[in-house]
Design a protein around this motif. Structure first.
Motif, PDB file in Angstrom:
ATOM      1  N   GLU A 232       0.826  -1.206   0.000  1.00 52.76           N
ATOM      2  CA  GLU A 232       0.000   0.000   0.000  1.00 52.76           C
ATOM      3  C   GLU A 232       0.866   1.264   0.000  1.00 52.76           C
ATOM      4  O   GLU A 232       0.562   2.231  -0.693  1.00 52.76           O
ATOM      5  CB  GLU A 232      -0.959  -0.021   1.195  1.00 52.76           C
ATOM      6  CG  GLU A 232      -2.045  -1.081   1.037  1.00 52.76           C
ATOM      7  CD  GLU A 232      -2.887  -1.279   2.285  1.00 52.76           C
ATOM      8  OE1 GLU A 232      -2.549  -0.720   3.358  1.00 52.76           O
ATOM      9  OE2 GLU A 232      -3.892  -2.017   2.190  1.00 52.76           O
TER      10      GLU A 232
ATOM     11  N   GLU B   8       1.056   4.166  -2.942  1.00 50.82           N
ATOM     12  CA  GLU B   8       0.865   5.596  -2.647  1.00 50.82           C
ATOM     13  C   GLU B   8       2.002   6.443  -3.212  1.00 50.82           C
ATOM     14  O   GLU B   8       1.770   7.483  -3.823  1.00 50.82           O
ATOM     15  CB  GLU B   8       0.781   5.822  -1.138  1.00 50.82           C
ATOM     16  CG  GLU B   8      -0.561   5.519  -0.528  1.00 50.82           C
ATOM     17  CD  GLU B   8      -0.576   5.936   0.932  1.00 50.82           C
ATOM     18  OE1 GLU B   8      -0.430   7.149   1.206  1.00 50.82           O
ATOM     19  OE2 GLU B   8      -0.721   5.044   1.784  1.00 50.82           O
TER      20      GLU B   8
ATOM     21  N   GLN C 132       2.035   6.450  -7.135  1.00 52.72           N
ATOM     22  CA  GLN C 132       1.006   7.308  -7.712  1.00 52.72           C
ATOM     23  C   GLN C 132       1.448   8.765  -7.745  1.00 52.72           C
ATOM     24  O   GLN C 132       0.983   9.529  -8.569  1.00 52.72           O
ATOM     25  CB  GLN C 132      -0.303   7.162  -6.928  1.00 52.72           C
ATOM     26  CG  GLN C 132      -0.976   5.831  -7.178  1.00 52.72           C
ATOM     27  CD  GLN C 132      -2.166   5.591  -6.264  1.00 52.72           C
ATOM     28  OE1 GLN C 132      -2.300   6.191  -5.195  1.00 52.72           O
ATOM     29  NE2 GLN C 132      -3.042   4.682  -6.684  1.00 52.72           N
ATOM     30  N   ARG C 133       2.368   9.147  -6.867  1.00 51.16           N
ATOM     31  CA  ARG C 133       2.854  10.521  -6.827  1.00 51.16           C
ATOM     32  C   ARG C 133       4.068  10.737  -7.740  1.00 51.16           C
ATOM     33  O   ARG C 133       4.305  11.841  -8.193  1.00 51.16           O
ATOM     34  CB  ARG C 133       3.221  10.905  -5.394  1.00 51.16           C
ATOM     35  CG  ARG C 133       2.002  11.060  -4.494  1.00 51.16           C
ATOM     36  CD  ARG C 133       2.430  11.065  -3.022  1.00 51.16           C
ATOM     37  NE  ARG C 133       1.348  11.323  -2.111  1.00 51.16           N
ATOM     38  CZ  ARG C 133       0.423  10.439  -1.754  1.00 51.16           C
ATOM     39  NH1 ARG C 133       0.422   9.224  -2.275  1.00 51.16           N
ATOM     40  NH2 ARG C 133      -0.520  10.766  -0.892  1.00 51.16           N
TER      41      ARG C 133
ATOM     42  N   SER D  93       5.619   9.318   5.709  1.00 51.09           N
ATOM     43  CA  SER D  93       4.406   9.281   4.890  1.00 51.09           C
ATOM     44  C   SER D  93       4.794   9.255   3.414  1.00 51.09           C
ATOM     45  O   SER D  93       5.900   9.639   3.029  1.00 51.09           O
ATOM     46  CB  SER D  93       3.535  10.508   5.161  1.00 51.09           C
ATOM     47  OG  SER D  93       4.168  11.669   4.636  1.00 51.09           O
ATOM     48  N   ALA D  94       3.866   8.833   2.579  1.00 50.17           N
ATOM     49  CA  ALA D  94       4.095   8.839   1.135  1.00 50.17           C
ATOM     50  C   ALA D  94       4.333  10.267   0.647  1.00 50.17           C
ATOM     51  O   ALA D  94       5.158  10.492  -0.245  1.00 50.17           O
ATOM     52  CB  ALA D  94       2.914   8.206   0.410  1.00 50.17           C
ATOM     53  N   ASP D  95       3.631  11.225   1.226  1.00 54.36           N
ATOM     54  CA  ASP D  95       3.833  12.629   0.856  1.00 54.36           C
ATOM     55  C   ASP D  95       5.254  13.087   1.169  1.00 54.36           C
ATOM     56  O   ASP D  95       5.888  13.772   0.365  1.00 54.36           O
ATOM     57  CB  ASP D  95       2.833  13.538   1.575  1.00 54.36           C
ATOM     58  CG  ASP D  95       1.428  13.401   1.010  1.00 54.36           C
ATOM     59  OD1 ASP D  95       1.299  13.069  -0.189  1.00 54.36           O
ATOM     60  OD2 ASP D  95       0.472  13.630   1.772  1.00 54.36           O
TER      61      ASP D  95
END
Length: 192
Positions: free
Chosen positions: A72, A76, A79-80, A139-141
């Motif tokens: 997961e 994430e 996708q970015r 985080s993915a961010d």
């Protein structure tokens, strides 16, 4: 009057605008097999994607089953700054004919003793000499924000999600590499 032949040479094509041009392959493909790697995976990916490489790098993470949190997270981040690929597993061999002993080199043991030996440690356990330092997951961010603009992440896995081992994960990632240079990292590696 004689017929004259005219050359129909095409005029040179105008270059495509950058948004339509085919992407250049990265300078380096970094392959990273992933199995039960959280929370260290978040730091490893951040550290790889923030490297400055002339021509860029493509990080290819091959998820080999295990904890779903890792898959997961890969999705994430991809996708970015990349893409996600789910592929069919290779078909098992179709021959039911057992290999003849003449097919086995003389130096090869008839059976690999390592396959039947009990593991020294559980698969989830690290070597007792290695102490893992505490790691706060990112985080993915945060990972995507640390990425150099010309670096990408590709998350790949087999559709059935089965664990096939590190060799199969490496093969899956290597098959998708496009760069002339290849590097290999592990999911708990850290780089400054």
């Amino acid at each position: 009057p004689a017929l004259q032949r005219h050359s129909m040479a095409a005029a040179p094509a105008a270059p495509l605008p950058p948004s339509m041009a085919a992407p250049q392959p990265a300078a380096v493909s970094v392959v990273l097999p992933v199995y039960n790697a959280m929370p260290y995976l978040t730091v490893a990916i951040r550290d790889i994607l923030r490297q400055e490489v002339e021509g860029g790098l493509e990080l290819i993470c091959a998820w080999d089953g295990g904890d779903v949190d890792a898959w997961e997270f890969l999705v994430e981040v991809a996708q970015r700054c990349g893409r996600v690929e789910v592929v069919d597993a290779p078909a098992p061999p179709t021959s039911s004919k057992p290999s003849a002993t003449s097919d086995v080199p003389a130096w090869a043991p008839s059976q690999n003793p390592a396959r039947s030996a009990a593991p020294r440690h559980d698969e989830d356990a690290d070597h007792p000499a290695v102490e893992k330092s505490p790691c706060e997951p990112l985080s993915a961010d945060a990972v995507a924000a640390a990425r150099q603009a010309n670096n990408t992440l590709r998350a790949v896995k087999y559709r059935d999600g089965l664990n096939r081992g590190q060799g199969a994960a490496m093969s899956l990632a290597l098959a998708r590499s496009t760069a002339p240079l290849i590097a290999q990292m592990e999911a708990d590696d850290r780089r400054p």
